[in-house]
Design an enzyme around this catalytic site. Sequence first.
Site, PDB file in Angstrom:
ATOM      1  N   LYS A  56     -15.123   5.269  -0.079  1.00  0.00           N
ATOM      2  CA  LYS A  56     -14.743   4.251   0.903  1.00  0.00           C
ATOM      3  C   LYS A  56     -13.624   4.792   1.777  1.00  0.00           C
ATOM      4  CE  LYS A  56     -12.033   0.666  -0.084  1.00  0.00           C
ATOM      5  NZ  LYS A  56     -10.996   0.619   0.991  1.00  0.00           N
TER       6      LYS A  56
ATOM      7  N   ASP B 191     -14.679   0.795   5.656  1.00  0.00           N
ATOM      8  CA  ASP B 191     -13.972  -0.450   5.317  1.00  0.00           C
ATOM      9  C   ASP B 191     -12.898  -0.720   6.371  1.00  0.00           C
ATOM     10  OD1 ASP B 191     -12.791  -2.604   3.969  1.00  0.00           O
ATOM     11  OD2 ASP B 191     -11.511  -1.277   2.776  1.00  0.00           O
TER      12      ASP B 191
ATOM     13  N   LYS C 218     -13.051  -3.674   8.180  1.00  0.00           N
ATOM     14  CA  LYS C 218     -12.945  -5.145   8.220  1.00  0.00           C
ATOM     15  C   LYS C 218     -12.891  -5.671   9.657  1.00  0.00           C
ATOM     16  CE  LYS C 218     -10.551  -5.537   3.750  1.00  0.00           C
ATOM     17  NZ  LYS C 218     -10.331  -4.090   3.477  1.00  0.00           N
TER      18      LYS C 218
ATOM     19  N   ASP D 144     -13.342  -9.738  15.379  1.00  0.00           N
ATOM     20  CA  ASP D 144     -13.047  -9.862  16.802  1.00  0.00           C
ATOM     21  C   ASP D 144     -14.161 -10.688  17.438  1.00  0.00           C
ATOM     22  OD1 ASP D 144     -12.000  -9.299  19.468  1.00  0.00           O
ATOM     23  OD2 ASP D 144     -11.078  -7.506  18.585  1.00  0.00           O
TER      24      ASP D 144
ATOM     25  N   THR E 262      -8.685 -10.042  -2.246  1.00  0.00           N
ATOM     26  CA  THR E 262      -8.396 -10.198  -3.677  1.00  0.00           C
ATOM     27  C   THR E 262      -6.901 -10.287  -3.972  1.00  0.00           C
ATOM     28  OG1 THR E 262      -8.612  -7.793  -3.936  1.00  0.00           O
ATOM     29  CG2 THR E 262     -10.537  -9.140  -4.471  1.00  0.00           C
TER      30      THR E 262
ATOM     31  N   GLN F  93      -2.987  -6.984  -6.839  1.00  0.00           N
ATOM     32  CA  GLN F  93      -4.232  -7.728  -7.023  1.00  0.00           C
ATOM     33  C   GLN F  93      -3.952  -9.038  -7.773  1.00  0.00           C
ATOM     34  OE1 GLN F  93      -6.865  -6.950  -5.552  1.00  0.00           O
ATOM     35  NE2 GLN F  93      -6.823  -4.768  -5.175  1.00  0.00           N
TER      36      GLN F  93
ATOM     37  N   ARG G  74      -6.578   2.942  -6.279  1.00  0.00           N
ATOM     38  CA  ARG G  74      -5.320   3.460  -6.812  1.00  0.00           C
ATOM     39  C   ARG G  74      -5.411   4.029  -8.228  1.00  0.00           C
ATOM     40  NH1 ARG G  74      -1.581  -1.430  -4.795  1.00  0.00           N
ATOM     41  NH2 ARG G  74      -3.648  -2.365  -4.535  1.00  0.00           N
TER      42      ARG G  74
END
Length: 234
Positions: A33, A60, A62, A65, A122, A193, A214
């Site tokens: 990703k 990714d 996101k 618009d 999340t 998270q 991570r």
Amino acid sequence: MKGRLIVALDTADVEKIERISGRLMAMSVPWVKLGFQGFTAVGIEGFARLRQNRHRIFIDLKFHDIPNTVARDVGTMTKHRAHMINMHAAGGIEMMQAARASADTASSGKSRPILLGVTMLTSIDEPGFQTTFGSERKLTEQVVHLARQTQEAGLDGVVASPLEIEPIREACGDDFVIVTPGIRPKWAATGDQRRFTTPAEAIRRGADYIVVGRPVLEAEHPEEAIKRILDEMS
């Protein structure tokens, strides 16, 4: 399980991106990703190199618009042969429909990308959702509402917390793709998270793909971290 793990290369360290992506392919884990940080670091040339090395790439960014802008951006990523692209479902049905049409046109009869609507981040829990949005719906109800709109717009699935997999499945069916961030192995810190599960729990609940960043990027031995995540998934 190797085809269901997406490793998030969320770093500006190009050397680290190349090192970890190389280890992933050596382990037959194809999905990576690229968020804004990683995509900016590697640029279009690095994006093309990852693709040529047989990686499957989840872009990714996101997108969120007006329909024309999102359609243009999704079309551009499709022309660069991204395999998965996301946008905020809160942008509305018209925006998502425009993205679908643009991706279909840009794919020119070739394999089209998986398009996903992002439901709720999340890092947001129920109190945070109510404070921020003041909605009459509960957080899970909002996620399902956005998932239904995503499906109505013709997208392939959603990005959602593993805690919402079951209600999304009930509302949208088994063929609807669910990609779950908010994944923390048993041995990893949770960080920021709020709605998360382990890899094993996400798979048990019915996730099509899980996203882990991570715990791999910050590991002293990333390859060992990947192996441990795959073991949990299995």
